[in-house]
Design a protein around this motif. Structure first.
Motif, mmCIF file in Angstrom:
data_model
loop_
_atom_site.group_PDB
_atom_site.id
_atom_site.type_symbol
_atom_site.label_atom_id
_atom_site.label_comp_id
_atom_site.label_asym_id
_atom_site.label_seq_id
_atom_site.Cartn_x
_atom_site.Cartn_y
_atom_site.Cartn_z
ATOM 1 N N THR A 29 0.654 -1.165 -0.186
ATOM 2 C CA THR A 29 -0.135 -0.234 0.265
ATOM 3 C C THR A 29 0.737 1.473 -0.059
ATOM 4 O O THR A 29 2.010 0.931 0.785
ATOM 5 C CB THR A 29 -0.635 0.155 1.502
ATOM 6 N N THR A 30 0.005 2.579 -0.636
ATOM 7 C CA THR A 30 0.868 3.364 -0.146
ATOM 8 C C THR A 30 0.056 4.631 -0.327
ATOM 9 O O THR A 30 -1.711 4.164 -0.418
ATOM 10 C CB THR A 30 1.827 4.018 -1.650
ATOM 11 N N MET A 31 0.128 5.688 0.052
ATOM 12 C CA MET A 31 -0.582 7.360 -0.084
ATOM 13 C C MET A 31 -0.412 7.953 -0.626
ATOM 14 O O MET A 31 0.740 8.782 -1.159
ATOM 15 C CB MET A 31 -1.086 7.700 1.039
ATOM 16 N N HIS A 37 -4.405 3.333 -1.907
ATOM 17 C CA HIS A 37 -4.280 2.851 -3.077
ATOM 18 C C HIS A 37 -2.791 1.496 -2.534
ATOM 19 O O HIS A 37 -2.369 1.541 -1.273
ATOM 20 C CB HIS A 37 -3.254 3.130 -3.688
ATOM 21 N N GLY A 38 -3.732 0.381 -3.196
ATOM 22 C CA GLY A 38 -2.713 -0.787 -2.725
ATOM 23 C C GLY A 38 -2.843 -2.127 -3.871
ATOM 24 O O GLY A 38 -4.160 -1.929 -4.800
ATOM 25 N N ARG A 73 7.289 5.963 -0.505
ATOM 26 C CA ARG A 73 6.924 4.795 0.866
ATOM 27 C C ARG A 73 6.161 3.736 -0.067
ATOM 28 O O ARG A 73 4.882 4.564 -0.725
ATOM 29 C CB ARG A 73 6.434 5.763 1.270
ATOM 30 N N LEU A 74 5.950 3.293 1.030
ATOM 31 C CA LEU A 74 4.933 1.707 0.751
ATOM 32 C C LEU A 74 4.955 0.913 2.030
ATOM 33 O O LEU A 74 6.284 1.100 2.844
ATOM 34 C CB LEU A 74 5.804 0.908 -0.098
ATOM 35 N N ALA A 75 3.517 0.822 2.353
ATOM 36 C CA ALA A 75 3.863 -0.394 3.393
ATOM 37 C C ALA A 75 3.065 -1.762 2.686
ATOM 38 O O ALA A 75 3.083 -1.446 1.932
ATOM 39 C CB ALA A 75 2.623 -0.034 4.629
#
Length: 171
Positions: A29-31, A37-38, A73-75
């Motif tokens: 995911t990211t923002m 979003h993902g 960035r990402l998660a």
């Protein structure tokens, strides 16, 4: 070697061989612009302990890849065995994947409840990987919860079952 669709026997054989590899199921995911979003990703792996790093392979045509490159960035949400429907939802195309899905913003990145691990990452260089791009990411924060992982093997979702409890391997 890049496997090309111009060689159907090799393409089919490679695809079948990779179906034999059991992999974790994650939602990356990211923002961007205040919106989450993902996408579902099974091409995820630990890369380094010092510094902590992971790699994530994203489809070259993915909207998420472009967003991750812009935001840096990402998660990674490592899904639990009971999150198959969520994995299927995020595997489809479209921008409405988060509609009706519970999530929280954790340090500005989407976190999905029920995931057995959540990794907040800073994206480092990306590497060409044929029809995918491999994002190298430094792990900045980790949250883990107990549970069984969701896995993908032979184009089916499943989970891991330990063969023995007395022998743990420290990888």
């Amino acid at each position: 070697m890049v496997v090309a669709t111009s060689d159907p026997p090799l393409y089919d054989a490679f695809r079948e061989a990779m179906a034999e590899v059991c992999g974790p199921v994650t939602i990356v995911t990211t923002m961007e612009d205040g919106r989450p979003h993902g996408t579902t990703v099974s091409a995820f792996t630990s890369l380094s302990l010092d510094p902590p790093m992971v790699s994530v392979a994203l489809d070259r045509r993915s909207d998420l890849l472009a967003m991750v490159q812009r935001t840096g960035r990402l998660a990674v949400n490592v899904l639990s065995a009971d999150q198959e429907l969520l994995a299927r939802r995020f595997a489809r195309k479209g921008a409405d994947k988060f509609d009706g899905v519970a999530w929280t913003a954790d340090d500005g990145l989407p976190r999905l409840p029920g995931a057995i691990a959540w990794l907040r990452c800073t994206v480092l260089p990306v590497i060409d990987g044929g029809d995918h791009v491999i994002a190298l990411a430094r792990v900045d924060q980790v949250i883990t919860l107990p549970g069984q992982p969701l896995t993908y093997h032979r184009r089916r979702f499943g989970t891991h079952v330990a063969l023995r409890d007395d022998l743990a391997v420290d990888a």
